[in-house]
Design an enzyme around this catalytic site. Structure first.
Site, mmCIF file in Angstrom:
data_model
loop_
_atom_site.group_PDB
_atom_site.id
_atom_site.type_symbol
_atom_site.label_atom_id
_atom_site.label_comp_id
_atom_site.label_asym_id
_atom_site.label_seq_id
_atom_site.Cartn_x
_atom_site.Cartn_y
_atom_site.Cartn_z
ATOM 1 N N ASN A 126 0.864 -1.186 0.000
ATOM 2 C CA ASN A 126 0.000 0.000 0.000
ATOM 3 C C ASN A 126 0.900 1.235 0.000
ATOM 4 O OD1 ASN A 126 -1.793 2.061 0.539
ATOM 5 N ND2 ASN A 126 -2.325 1.347 2.603
ATOM 6 N N LYS B 255 0.099 4.246 -0.271
ATOM 7 C CA LYS B 255 -0.553 5.433 0.322
ATOM 8 C C LYS B 255 -0.331 6.646 -0.584
ATOM 9 C CE LYS B 255 -0.211 3.258 4.797
ATOM 10 N NZ LYS B 255 -0.164 3.368 6.235
ATOM 11 N N HIS C 203 -9.492 0.941 4.984
ATOM 12 C CA HIS C 203 -8.217 1.170 5.682
ATOM 13 C C HIS C 203 -8.460 2.127 6.850
ATOM 14 C CE1 HIS C 203 -4.187 2.536 6.589
ATOM 15 N NE2 HIS C 203 -3.755 1.431 6.013
ATOM 16 N N GLU D 165 -6.900 4.554 7.937
ATOM 17 C CA GLU D 165 -6.721 5.985 7.635
ATOM 18 C C GLU D 165 -7.983 6.547 6.981
ATOM 19 O OE1 GLU D 165 -2.989 5.559 5.585
ATOM 20 O OE2 GLU D 165 -2.071 4.996 7.494
ATOM 21 N N GLU E 72 -5.472 -5.130 10.612
ATOM 22 C CA GLU E 72 -4.490 -4.075 10.814
ATOM 23 C C GLU E 72 -4.791 -3.325 12.110
ATOM 24 O OE1 GLU E 72 -2.348 -2.855 7.029
ATOM 25 O OE2 GLU E 72 -4.112 -1.605 7.167
ATOM 26 N N GLY F 103 2.484 2.032 10.923
ATOM 27 C CA GLY F 103 3.473 3.099 10.794
ATOM 28 C C GLY F 103 4.183 3.453 12.090
ATOM 29 N N SER G 289 3.455 -2.256 10.439
ATOM 30 C CA SER G 289 4.897 -2.296 10.702
ATOM 31 C C SER G 289 5.551 -3.610 10.285
ATOM 32 C CB SER G 289 5.181 -1.995 12.175
ATOM 33 O OG SER G 289 4.743 -0.678 12.499
#
Ligand code: PGA
Length: 253
Positions: free
Chosen positions: A11, A13, A97, A99, A169, A175, A214
């Site tokens: 991904n 992003k 996702h 985000e 996730e 991250g 991660s």
């Protein structure tokens, strides 16, 4: 139906211009073995899709997907992209996702509508689910995973459930460099497997559960050995060809 082999999805992003995306794609192709033992998927930003498709030159080792889409097929939705527009290049579309859920306030209902749009356009959805740090601390992980996965999958015809992939996730692991423990991942995978089987009204071994958060070449062997996990959704490390291909190598049987 045998269990499908592992999927490693990158991904990207909101990173990479089209020119940079072409370079990264070429680097990844050069580093992948002639016959990878895992499925490899790239999820570039929308404006890079056509370029990455071109840079793949029909390379069957690598599939292409998008990071999101709108839930309607067309209409007055300035700035949005429909699933049908993506289908020229993509086999997969990521929906839900964290985000998107957090920064863009996407509800479970929105994510479900997007997932259905992906299926309508003949592509395979990757449904991302995961608990926040606060939810984990308050012991709500199971409830959150069941709620998000049910909202995404239950009520779909069985044959559509079988086209889905679910990515676990944990939001706190994305991250941050602090991946989840394999034992916790296995527990989450077991919970998600239960919902997948509920949605499919029976065994659905071909629906893969990925782990994301991660993942690096160093952490991948332990993370991907978690029971019930068949691959990874990779963010940061997918922006480097050696790191991304290192993860695909770690995932190979
Ligand atoms: P990360 O991101 O690998 O950088 O933690 C994972 C993701 O957001 O899919």
């Amino acid at each position: 139906m045998p269990r499908r082999r592992a999927l490693i999805a990158g991904n990207w992003k909101m990173h990479k211009t089209a020119a940079e995306a072409a370079v990264l794609t070429t680097e990844i192709r050069a580093l992948l073995p002639a016959e990878p033992e895992v499925d490899v998927l790239l999820l570039p930003p929308y404006p890079c899709l056509q370029t990455v498709h071109g840079a793949l030159q029909g390379d069957r080792r690598v599939q292409l997907g998008a990071q999101d889409c709108h839930w309607e097929d067309s209409g007055a939705f300035t700035g949005e992209v429909s699933a049908g527009m993506l289908a020229a290049w993509c086999q997969h579309v990521l929906v839900g996702h964290s985000e998107r859920r957090q920064l863009f306030h996407e509800s479970d209902g929105t994510v479900r509508a997007k997932l259905e749009a992906v299926l309508r356009s003949g592509m395979e959805p990757i449904l991302a689910v995961g608990e926040t740090e606060a939810e984990r601390r308050s012991g709500a992980t199971r409830d959150v995973l069941v709620r998000q996965a049910r909202a995404g999958l239950v009520g779909l015809p069985r044959e559509q459930v079988l086209l889905c992939t679910v990515a676990y996730e944990p939001v706190w692991a994305i991250g941050t460099g602090a991946a989840a423990e394999p034992g916790d991942i296995a527990e989450a995978a077991l919970i998600l497997r239960g919902v997948i089987e509920e949605a499919a009204s029976g065994d659905a071994a071909e629906v893969r559960i990925l782990y994301g958060g991660s993942v690096t070449p160093e952490s991948a062997p332990a993370l991907l050995s978690a029971d019930g996990v068949a691959g990874a959704l990779v963010g940061g490390a997918s922006l480097s060809a050696p790191q991304f291909c290192g993860i695909t190598a770690a995932a190979s049987p």
